[in-house]
Motif scaffolding. Structure first.
Motif, PDB file in Angstrom:
ATOM      1  N   UNK A  28       3.201   8.259   4.685  1.00  0.00           N
ATOM      2  CA  UNK A  28       3.676   6.938   5.106  1.00  0.00           C
ATOM      3  C   UNK A  28       2.765   6.396   6.202  1.00  0.00           C
ATOM      4  N   UNK A  29       2.426   7.240   7.169  1.00  0.00           N
ATOM      5  CA  UNK A  29       1.554   6.798   8.260  1.00  0.00           C
ATOM      6  C   UNK A  29       0.204   6.345   7.706  1.00  0.00           C
ATOM      7  N   UNK A  74      -2.315  -3.047  16.281  1.00  0.00           N
ATOM      8  CA  UNK A  74      -1.913  -3.842  15.135  1.00  0.00           C
ATOM      9  C   UNK A  74      -2.436  -5.235  15.408  1.00  0.00           C
ATOM     10  N   UNK A  78      10.076   2.702   6.249  1.00  0.00           N
ATOM     11  CA  UNK A  78       8.757   3.319   6.403  1.00  0.00           C
ATOM     12  C   UNK A  78       8.266   3.153   7.838  1.00  0.00           C
ATOM     13  N   UNK A 102      -0.567   5.261   4.728  1.00  0.00           N
ATOM     14  CA  UNK A 102      -0.447   3.985   4.014  1.00  0.00           C
ATOM     15  C   UNK A 102      -0.366   2.821   5.001  1.00  0.00           C
ATOM     16  N   UNK A 103       0.369   3.029   6.073  1.00  0.00           N
ATOM     17  CA  UNK A 103       0.531   1.936   7.035  1.00  0.00           C
ATOM     18  C   UNK A 103      -0.740   1.687   7.852  1.00  0.00           C
ATOM     19  N   UNK A 104      -1.524   2.743   8.089  1.00  0.00           N
ATOM     20  CA  UNK A 104      -2.809   2.540   8.779  1.00  0.00           C
ATOM     21  C   UNK A 104      -3.737   1.698   7.909  1.00  0.00           C
ATOM     22  N   UNK A 117      -2.393  -1.935   7.773  1.00  0.00           N
ATOM     23  CA  UNK A 117      -2.635  -2.701   9.004  1.00  0.00           C
ATOM     24  C   UNK A 117      -4.110  -3.039   9.180  1.00  0.00           C
ATOM     25  N   UNK A 124       0.847  -1.196   0.000  1.00  0.00           N
ATOM     26  CA  UNK A 124       0.000   0.000   0.000  1.00  0.00           C
ATOM     27  C   UNK A 124       0.880   1.242   0.000  1.00  0.00           C
ATOM     28  N   UNK A 125       0.632   2.141  -0.929  1.00  0.00           N
ATOM     29  CA  UNK A 125       1.369   3.412  -0.964  1.00  0.00           C
ATOM     30  C   UNK A 125       0.379   4.557  -1.047  1.00  0.00           C
ATOM     31  N   UNK A 149       9.900   5.759   9.926  1.00  0.00           N
ATOM     32  CA  UNK A 149       9.328   7.077   9.651  1.00  0.00           C
ATOM     33  C   UNK A 149       8.011   7.241  10.399  1.00  0.00           C
ATOM     34  N   UNK A 150       7.152   6.205  10.324  1.00  0.00           N
ATOM     35  CA  UNK A 150       5.876   6.299  11.032  1.00  0.00           C
ATOM     36  C   UNK A 150       6.101   6.401  12.539  1.00  0.00           C
TER      37      UNK A 150
END
Lengths: 289, 245, 289, 245, 289, 245
Positions: free
Chosen positions: E108-109, F204, F96, E111-113, E116, E86-87, F99-100
């Motif tokens: 970035x945050x 998570x 990444x 995309x990571x949310x 996840x 995911x980007x 960074x987060x």
């Protein structure tokens, strides 16, 4: 591009004069003699996820070295050897002038000085770091972290590197009867260190008023800030010169080379004695298998 | 360095080197000063097949104010190898080696430049290796010091550099790449010859103390010869006898 | 992001007026006619480690082109062809406004103009640059170094590229009876250049006071600084148009296109004649094997 | 371009193209102006399946003072392809092609913008290719010039662009990606139609002089049609008849 | 390094007061209730070159999501699973404060949310995204483009992602009798979405004068600019919590957690209803094969 | 997380965890404050084999003026893992994830720092993971808040953090890496304990609502214990009883 440093922390004039006054009397502001290193404290094996690790305090300069040993591919021109990869990071923790980011030229230079001091003298027997000849070898990653910067990062890094190498454990590799390679689960083998090597750094301080030059061993940060040149020489424990690097904004008179060489050799011997003392103590207190 | 291949013979039975030189002999050296139109100073130097183009811009006002120093000029130096200069094509991105050598070369030139003469300015030094056959850093220092002089920047002395190698046990002056690759040690040295001040000193490889002193002596011989050629090239340039290349 | 250039070296007003005055009289400040290129000087084979190299002076603009030919992998969509990779570096030596670092947009554009001028017309027979079809081919790396910048980098680069290609030597590849591929030690083969190609650049200068437009061939730096638009057209030696690029801050009136096309064709012919003259001379003076 | 695959047939027996068009026919063109809330100006343009979103911010004061010009606005332009816009996913990092096209497109717009009106400011032009099916740079110019107009920036004329291809020997207007890939030449052109000033001209591929003139003529036909559509879209936007998308 | 944002567009004081006044009266400046999202508009299948695509307007926030599905290599620790990548890109179109370049920490945050929220609940059955077990799998690239930024990018991105996944088509993979893998030309298979998941974001606004705290669903940009904290909670359609993220410069009192959890659950239900409505309509209007 | 390997047993028959802890038990925690000479504040924290070194510089004047805020200090925060801290060597370039987490940790500290006290300054927070065995972000917050206190920066409260995991259906406090890897959920929480304000909250993995509330309660238990240890370490530091490491 390399650039004249513009962000050097400035030393107060009064402190500078104090340092020069002490030097003119044949001693140093922290009461050391010209050829004495600062106190050395050592810890090892503090990073469980590393194959080897060491923490060295050279005075108030603190360096952490961690070694990871992982399977890799040999370089085409050295198919029968493991690989040695040395990196240096100046942690932003270590100084108000260090910034996070990719290694700057000083960190790159430091890594390459440590690397060269070890490589050609074959301090590590890389030919023993082979898993499958020509195909799979061990990569030895040495990551040096400067954690607190109070002068002479090079020697602190060199001592930490040697201690991490000497205490590292890697998996045993064996071959079955059918020729299959087995990498043991347990880490029990040493990295084959054939010769101990350390760098020894001498600083040159020139008193602009008198024109006097002073050569001092293991400079502290405030001495480094006054020094115009550093000379680092690496020695193996059998007395060979295994590397050399002049750095800094000034030069060294040809006639002063022997003096510097002698001082650095003596300094290296002190470092090596300290390393040997630590390793001997550790070995004698650790039960053998 | 240090890759000993038993079959390789780096000396003839008469003790001459693979390119026919005696151990204490320099390669043919070619020096031209003022070869570029736009640069404030420039020089082209060959040590045999090692070919270097150096240029200097400055003293000048850079865009960025924060790199200026109140009491001296800021020196910036780039040592870079052309992609076609090496046996295998080199990526143009700066390698760790190039980053280190840019610093080492800058620090080999800093002692010679009278930086106090130009506070709050920048002097840029660009060294490009066009063809690499050993000794690129020392030839680079030799070329850069001429480019500085050509730019009219006052200097305490020119800086001349040369490397000494230990090859199959023998100390050789100004080793070429093949000698370097199969040799046991490489000692690049640069100095201000008149002042006898050493401005660059590195050792890659292993030497005994005795060998080191002999090697340093040999380096001085080379440096003194190169220094003479540097001065001739400057004279030639400023005698006006020659147009720029 | 592409940005309007803000660091152009500025031309003195008096010089600008001089150039315009000359143009209004039908000639140029350096006494050339509108359609004449500057003097061209050529050297080749100066980089021993390169497979081919050339040094071209177009007036005071100096360009060095080096070619490396190395084994590589074909692209999936052209398995039966070698690869051509053109890069341009503006050496910081070449101009006070060039800075070291990754190629800027002008260098990227220049590399792509040269690349396109060669590629579709198949100036190089890439199908002959194959070692093992579908698996291993020759990579032809052309690295163009602008060494001194005095205007019209494109044409200087194009001429240098062609000369480096024409004089490059690559290893002979042969196949044994058992089908094994042998790459000869010695470099004796030519790169298969099927057609010579060059770019030819015409600048448009507009006199803001009179509104007069002038089209001139091979602009010098000071002419370029006054020019508002450049048109570069590539021609193969058999007269085909093999590329085209308008650049600069202004535009070209549709009616002026034929004039530009004719001027650039004549300019290309002059460049090609110079290349042919050099190659003929070189071939006749080099003993054949 | 230039990959001739013998099996591929790009024209019907009736001389129509793979998507049913005549050689001199544009694809269906869709233009919307003012599609974004935050941008000072914006436009969405489709040439068939080529889909472009352009936005303009400015004239504005950027953070960095050193890029300002005393006598005109500084134009900044980014041409970028979305990762999902291409057949194989494109890395979002700018490619050399995108770097070049950002420059070529900026220089296609510079002549039209009356930059003298806004000294010491920046005008930012962002062109995003959402789906690529040939002609993205010319559709990008068409969209960006509308976004500039939508931002209220005074212009000498709109800029309209289109490409002409040579495909199996035939000149075709507004070629799509398949025609481009298997064609022999691609001639993208952009112009200020009323002034008949060409602001973008590139040729990728091979043409005879005769073919070039014919292709240029065909490009003008396309440009004039697109120009009409541009003006209609602007009218529709400012007639207030339509809300933003 | 992460840094306190310094380039936030500033909201006029008068507007800020208006927002707070509305909140103090139990409603919002755009007349929504505290727990209502803005109007949602949806389009899908607008990017022919993508395997799936969706365009979502959440109020005036506009997000485009594109999915590419391409063959790739499995990660060593999940040899039997496809990969999800995911980007997020904040298009410079979307806001005067967005700059082109590599994704900043917020992208970035985000995309990571999204990643996840989908991954551990196994919203996509990655074990079905395998071509050749252990060797070749499908890479699912989800690229989220924020096109116009008017607050609550997270939920808009999450809704767009789910819609793009639900409407994506990938090639059918089949195995011949001889065990050969055949990837069909035509895209006809769905991505195996096992559970729908969405994030739901609640903003906390504190009135500095009164000390009152307000929790509101789906904040608009001007509400976000006043909010000191956001809490995003992801829910699967069967009611599980599949992710959580507090962001912003302030904190959440422990006692307020249940209130936030309830509000976000209800918000998620509304989003899911909207997604289901769209998909049902689409399926019923698209002729089955 | 979530890689269920049937063979792995993460609890003994007595319900103890692989490292012998009860589900609601913290690992041995070691805290030292003021361990560095140059930093304005520093702390070293261990949660079992998770080892963190935090340093703070500031409030100070950075080079760059444009990042200063007129009404408060600007916080900068870097969370970084040493290459040797992980099972497989980690590239030193920021991932990444790093960074987060740098952002998440900064936002976990922002509410505690009285930033209004230092307008137009920067406070830099550096968190280095020396050895990673689960819970690095929460241990990082714990360490950083002590380094801030050690630097003399006024705070509303210390911030203490800990993670709760769901492992084979059981909620466990302060899970280690192995539990995290094979567990079903990880809920890192940080808070200002006295104020009962939560400053970091992430999930998570998958939890029911009921599990979430239980896990949060368990996190509070851990946070309160760690808070006590933080205060003891500060007392020990400022009682002057201990020299820096």
């Amino acid at each position: 591009m390399s650039m004249t440093p513009v962000e050097i922390p400035i030393i107060p004039k009064i402190r500078k004069n104090a340092i020069l006054t002490f030097l003119s009397r044949g001693t140093r502001v922290d009461e050391r003699s010209f050829d004495s290193p600062r106190e050395i404290n050592i810890k090892t094996d503090l990073i469980p996820n590393a194959n080897g690790s060491s923490y060295v305090e050279l005075g108030k300069t603190k360096v952490l070295a961690g070694i990871k040993v992982e399977p890799g591919t040999p370089f085409p021109d050295t198919p029968q050897e493991g690989n040695l990869i040395v990196s240096v990071e100046f942690l932003p923790h270590a100084s108000p002038v260090f910034e996070p980011g990719p290694p700057d030229e000083r960190a790159v230079e430091l890594a390459r000085i440590i690397d060269r001091s070890l490589r050609d003298v074959r301090a590590i027997d890389l030919s023993k770091m082979v898993i499958t000849p020509g195909r799979k070898v061990w990569n030895i990653f040495i990551d040096i972290y400067v954690v607190d910067y109070d002068g002479n990062m090079i020697d602190a890094s060199s001592i930490a590197t040697m201690l991490a190498l000497l205490t590292a454990k890697i998996p045993k590799v064996s071959t079955t009867e059918t020729g299959e390679i087995i990498i043991s689960e347990e880490k029990s083998e040493n990295i084959p260190v054939k010769k101990k090597v350390v760098t020894a750094t001498i600083a040159k301080i020139t008193d602009e008023n008198t024109g006097n030059k002073y050569y001092i061993a293991d400079p502290s940060l405030e001495e480094e800030m006054i020094a115009d040149t550093l000379v680092t020489i690496a020695f193996s424990e059998d007395g060979l010169i295994t590397g050399m690097q002049k750095s800094g904004l000034s030069s060294i008179h040809s006639d002063d080379i022997p003096k510097i060489l002698n001082m650095s050799r003596k300094l290296a011997e002190k470092y090596l004695a300290k390393i040997n003392e630590y390793i001997t103590l550790k070995t004698s207190t650790t039960p053998s298998i | 360095m240090g890759i000993l291949k038993p079959g390789i013979k780096l000396f003839t039975d008469e003790g001459l080197r693979i390119d026919g030189r005696r151990p204490d002999q320099l390669r043919p050296i070619k020096i031209e000063v003022g070869v570029l139109k736009n640069a404030d100073g420039s020089a082209y130097v060959e040590y045999g097949n090692t070919k270097i183009l150096a240029a200097v811009y400055g003293p000048r006002d850079p865009g960025a104010r924060h790199i200026l120093l109140p009491n001296r000029a800021t020196l910036r130096c780039r040592y870079h190898m052309a992609p076609f200069s090496t046996h295998e094509r080199k990526s143009p991105a700066p390698s760790r080696r190039e980053i280190e050598l840019s610093k080492v070369i800058r620090e080999a030139l800093e002692p010679a430049v009278i930086v106090e003469a130009f506070p709050r300015t920048v002097i840029d030094i660009f060294i490009e290796v066009l063809n690499a056959d050993g000794g690129t850093r020392t030839a680079g220092v030799t070329a850069a010091s001429l480019a500085l002089a050509d730019a009219g920047i006052p200097m305490r002395d020119l800086v001349a550099g040369v490397a000494v190698g230990k090859v199959q046990g023998i100390l050789v002056l100004d080793e070429n790449e093949q000698e370097d690759m199969y040799g046991e040690a490489d000692l690049p040295v640069a100095a201000m010859p008149t002042l006898r001040e050493i401005t660059l000193l590195q050792l890659n490889g292993v030497l005994t103390e005795e060998e080191f002193y002999k090697a340093l002596e040999l380096a001085w011989q080379g440096i003194n010869q190169i220094y003479k050629l540097q001065k001739e090239a400057l004279k030639k340039r400023y005698a006006g006898a020659e147009e720029e290349e």
